[in-house]
Design a protein around this motif. Structure first.
Motif, PDB file in Angstrom:
ATOM      1  N   MET A 116      64.778  18.626  39.783  1.00 22.44           N
ATOM      2  CA  MET A 116      64.501  19.903  39.133  1.00 22.44           C
ATOM      3  C   MET A 116      65.329  19.962  37.858  1.00 22.44           C
ATOM      4  N   ARG A 173      65.851  23.154  32.566  1.00 18.21           N
ATOM      5  CA  ARG A 173      64.947  24.183  32.042  1.00 18.21           C
ATOM      6  C   ARG A 173      63.758  24.332  32.954  1.00 18.21           C
ATOM      7  N   SER A 217      60.371  23.978  34.018  1.00 19.69           N
ATOM      8  CA  SER A 217      59.416  23.068  33.407  1.00 19.69           C
ATOM      9  C   SER A 217      58.167  22.930  34.260  1.00 19.69           C
ATOM     10  N   LEU A 218      57.529  24.062  34.478  1.00 16.13           N
ATOM     11  CA  LEU A 218      56.206  24.030  35.099  1.00 16.13           C
ATOM     12  C   LEU A 218      55.235  24.597  34.071  1.00 16.13           C
ATOM     13  N   TYR A 219      53.956  24.583  34.426  1.00 15.65           N
ATOM     14  CA  TYR A 219      52.959  25.049  33.469  1.00 15.65           C
ATOM     15  C   TYR A 219      52.827  26.557  33.540  1.00 15.65           C
ATOM     16  N   PRO A 220      53.259  27.266  32.480  1.00 13.52           N
ATOM     17  CA  PRO A 220      53.210  28.724  32.520  1.00 13.52           C
ATOM     18  C   PRO A 220      51.777  29.251  32.528  1.00 13.52           C
ATOM     19  N   ASP A 221      50.835  28.437  32.071  1.00 10.05           N
ATOM     20  CA  ASP A 221      49.450  28.917  32.016  1.00 10.05           C
ATOM     21  C   ASP A 221      48.641  28.480  33.240  1.00 10.05           C
ATOM     22  N   LEU A 222      49.332  27.991  34.257  1.00 18.61           N
ATOM     23  CA  LEU A 222      48.657  27.739  35.533  1.00 18.61           C
ATOM     24  C   LEU A 222      49.260  28.695  36.564  1.00 18.61           C
ATOM     25  N   THR A 223      48.490  28.996  37.616  1.00 22.37           N
ATOM     26  CA  THR A 223      49.005  29.917  38.623  1.00 22.37           C
ATOM     27  C   THR A 223      50.008  29.191  39.513  1.00 22.37           C
ATOM     28  N   GLN A 239      48.184  26.740  41.620  1.00 25.51           N
ATOM     29  CA  GLN A 239      47.702  25.583  40.844  1.00 25.51           C
ATOM     30  C   GLN A 239      48.844  24.624  40.514  1.00 25.51           C
ATOM     31  N   PHE A 281      48.928  20.886  41.908  1.00 25.39           N
ATOM     32  CA  PHE A 281      48.954  19.799  40.930  1.00 25.39           C
ATOM     33  C   PHE A 281      50.040  18.788  41.275  1.00 25.39           C
ATOM     34  N   PHE A 282      51.251  19.284  41.568  1.00 24.99           N
ATOM     35  CA  PHE A 282      52.330  18.338  41.865  1.00 24.99           C
ATOM     36  C   PHE A 282      52.129  17.679  43.224  1.00 24.99           C
ATOM     37  N   ASP A 294      49.273  16.841  44.386  1.00 26.59           N
ATOM     38  CA  ASP A 294      48.289  15.793  44.111  1.00 26.59           C
ATOM     39  C   ASP A 294      48.934  14.604  43.407  1.00 26.59           C
ATOM     40  N   LEU A 340      50.148  33.817  37.254  1.00 26.58           N
ATOM     41  CA  LEU A 340      50.515  32.722  36.344  1.00 26.58           C
ATOM     42  C   LEU A 340      52.024  32.492  36.430  1.00 26.58           C
ATOM     43  N   THR A 368      59.385  20.776  43.552  1.00 28.56           N
ATOM     44  CA  THR A 368      60.250  19.611  43.746  1.00 28.56           C
ATOM     45  C   THR A 368      60.211  19.138  45.195  1.00 28.56           C
ATOM     46  N   LEU A 416      57.654  22.158  26.686  1.00 25.53           N
ATOM     47  CA  LEU A 416      57.754  22.920  27.927  1.00 25.53           C
ATOM     48  C   LEU A 416      58.732  22.278  28.904  1.00 25.53           C
ATOM     49  N   THR A 430      57.712  19.961  30.814  1.00 19.66           N
ATOM     50  CA  THR A 430      56.881  19.468  31.924  1.00 19.66           C
ATOM     51  C   THR A 430      56.720  17.956  31.869  1.00 19.66           C
TER      52      THR A 430
END
Lengths: 298, 374
Positions: free
Chosen positions: A82, A85, A87-93, A96, A100-101, A103, A132, A149, B208, B210
């Motif tokens: 982890m 900062r 560091s996940l996608y802010p525009d995914l829920t 999601q 994603f991780f 997968d 989101l 993580t 980001l 990511t």
């Protein structure tokens, strides 16, 4: 050894800057170890090297007994990292991001649903599944990041300042989760700038200017403080401090919030100065030890 | 393989959540192709023309009529004196002036080869040359008319050509620049969208944080790059389809050759520009930097591709440089397939060049990419 971490004489520099200077550290499986030190101490460099993101300049860095130089894929598959900062996608829920991780780490579909359920339970994020990630509060973001993580049930967790900037209640909650994971047998290396969190670790490693100054159990560490320690309070801390430093044999005077910590050698003692409201001898805290180690190392 | 699909799925989720991305991908190509397709033209039409006729004879009237009826000329008036003519030209009222001297008809009948003066505003040299060419065409047309009507005159006047050239412009019958420009424009817009999307896409992940998170997953570098490139390839195809539609609906331009070939070779070209985008993203730390570096490449790609300025007109060493420009080959391919309906075997040189570019740039960018994160 699954989950173990072994660092031997490891050094890493960026150009002329020596970020990590010949450190050694061994962590047993199922141990919760805190890496504590100021900014620029080399904590992040050490952690990124453990995660195979950086290649050591010198020394040996082993995770699960595997070399981070050569066994990149095997280490990554069994390690959770982890970054400092969010560091996940802010525009995914929330869901999601987790999916994603899951997968990407190749979590089998049959196990995925169960795994997600467990993570939702301990993170209490289930009601926010469709929100989101960018719209979560600081504490929830960190819990989501930790969940991502943990998605592939790693044996080793590397957490870089996971509680920085998180409110006290969420921090306590976060640490409860960490201790629960530790009890389940996960090896955890966590860095933090908060001294009070050091007490929650099995062992603490003090890092300063690229070196590890001490590694021990929190209860043992305080015995390393060789002086008598007094706590002094008063309305005008600055002039009290100046007086104690200049007019007495005080070895060090440190400001701790609204009071002073003053240390003396064994043969001298503190007589309450004018302007002091209270003076009492106290047991040293982890922070006192750290400040002492920092001073003596310089 | 599975991993790449997950990345693509994620990428599309993000794209469709962001309205500005949708605009860039779908709306922008339609608007840009339409507006720029109309705007970027080197056609010389409606040449503002004034005529000074000192003769006022049947012959001079015939010449005046010829200019009046010609679609390229718009006769804006008749002036009486050189002073008036100068005023017209100075005031941007005329680009071209025809001066018919007095006794024109008389001299013509006497086979004294009377001269007609043609004055052209030479500020825009390119248009001036074309306008002059058209004017000479009209005049020679007239001479032929005269010769046909009076064979006796034709024999005495030695300078009347006895062979009449019949010019046919193949592939672009009316020499209309839209036929030439629209395929080029499609190449430019496709390059822009793909280069910018891919360079910004990866740098965004860098910003980001990511990317660091992705790096600790077991995913391999080539899978990551492929997962990042493929969505943009698909989006590029969608954009291309939109632009072909605009070319057909707005400009009545139908692809003369095979659509399959067109899309296939576009994919090859897109791999090159997307790979270049990845390369840019290894150089940049912020999306802003990525944008600037992309522009740097973009300007060279466009202006040295032969889109607006023929490569043959460039200095020799600059011409050699254009061989390093993948867009040069793609523009040729698009124009050939669009206008000539060329098949695969006529495009082998260009295809070979693009294959070389795509593989080199993709290899280079994955190598650099690896270096940066590990």
């Amino acid at each position: 050894m699954p989950g173990s971490i072994k660092i031997n004489s490891f050094s890493k520099s960026y150009g002329d800057i020596l970020a990590v200077n010949n450190i050694s550290l061994a962590i047993d499986p199922g141990e919760l170890v805190g890496l504590i030190g100021p900014d620029g101490a080399g904590k992040t460099t050490t952690m990124r090297t453990l995660c195979t993101l950086l290649v050591p300049d010198a020394g040996e860095v082993l995770v699960d007994g595997r070399d981070v130089r050569t066994n990149v894929a095997a280490i990554r598959a069994m390690l959770g990292y982890m970054p400092q900062r969010f560091s996940l996608y802010p525009d995914l829920t929330v869901a999601q991001n987790l999916n994603f991780f899951a997968d990407l780490f190749g979590v089998p579909p049959a196990e995925k649903a169960e795994r997600l359920q467990t993570l939702y339970q301990f993170s209490k994020l289930e009601p926010f599944r469709k929100r989101l990630a960018g719209a979560l509060s600081g504490g929830m973001k960190q819990k989501l990041a930790l969940s991502c993580t943990l998605i592939h049930t790693p044996r080793t967790l590397i957490l870089d300042e996971p509680t920085t900037g998180v409110d006290p209640v969420s921090r306590r909650e976060f640490w409860n989760i960490l201790r629960q994971l530790r009890d389940e047998g996960v090896t955890i290396l966590v860095s933090t700038p908060y001294m009070e969190e050091a007490d929650l670790c099995d062992r603490v490693a003090f890092m300063y200017q690229g070196r590890i100054l001490a590694v021990d159990k929190p209860a043992q560490l305080v015995h390393r403080f060789p002086y008598k320690l007094y706590e002094v309070s008063g309305s005008d801390l600055q002039s009290l401090r100046a007086y104690l430093e200049d007019e007495t044999d005080a070895l060090s005077v440190q400001i701790f919030g609204d009071r002073l910590h003053v240390s003396y050698g064994p043969e001298s003692a503190l007589i309450a100065p004018a302007g002091a409201e209270s003076v009492q001898q106290i047991e040293p805290s982890i922070e006192d030890v750290f400040l002492y180690l920092m001073q003596t190392s310089a | 393989m599975q991993q790449i699909l997950y990345l693509i799925q994620k990428e599309f989720r993000q794209v469709f959540r962001d309205p500005s991305m949708l605009f860039i991908i779908f709306f922008a190509p339609i608007v840009q192709t339409t507006v720029l397709g109309l705007a970027i033209t080197v056609d010389v039409k409606n040449i503002q023309t004034v005529i000074t006729d000192y003769d006022n004879s049947t012959a001079s009237l015939a010449i005046r009529r010829k200019f009046k009826n010609n679609p390229y000329f718009s006769v804006s008036g008749y002036v009486e004196s050189p002073v008036q003519l100068r005023e017209k030209m100075d005031g941007w009222g005329a680009q071209l002036a025809i001066v018919i001297p007095s006794h024109f008809e008389r001299d013509l009948v006497r086979s004294q080869q009377p001269a007609i003066q043609v004055i052209v505003d030479g500020v825009d040299g390119n248009s001036a040359g074309i306008a002059l060419g058209y004017a000479l065409g009209v005049l020679s047309d007239y001479t032929i008319d005269v010769a046909m009507a009076n064979p006796a005159l034709a024999f005495s006047a030695r300078r009347i050509p006895l062979v009449a050239p019949l010019a046919r412009m193949w592939y672009n019958l009316d020499l209309e620049s839209k036929n030439y420009m629209v395929p080029g424009l499609i190449a430019v817009l496709l390059t822009m969208v793909s280069l910018f999307l891919s360079s910004m896409g990866l740098v965004r992940e860098k910003e980001l944080g990511t990317l660091e998170q992705l790096m600790v997953t077991p995913i391999k570098t080539w899978q990551l790059i492929l997962g990042k490139v493929s969505p943009f390839l698909i989006l590029g195809f969608l954009g291309l389809a939109m632009m072909l539609l605009v070319a057909f609906v707005v400009f009545q331009l139908k692809v003369a050759g095979s659509l399959v070939l067109l899309f296939g070779l576009s994919a090859l070209f897109l791999l090159t520009t997307l790979g270049l985008g990845i390369l840019v993203s290894t150089l940049a730390h912020t999306q802003q930097q990525a944008m600037f570096i992309s522009w740097f490449f973009m300007v060279f790609l466009v202006f040295m591709s032969g889109f607006l300025f023929p490569i043959k007109n460039m200095p020799h060493w600059v011409q050699l440089l254009t061989y390093l420009n993948p867009m040069r080959y793609f523009i040729i391919i698009l124009r050939e397939i669009f206008l000539k309906g060329s098949s695969l075997k006529f495009l082998l040189n260009e295809i070979f060049a693009l294959v070389l570019f795509a593989s080199t740039i993709l290899t280079l960018s994955s190598l650099r990419f690896q270096k940066r994160v590990s």
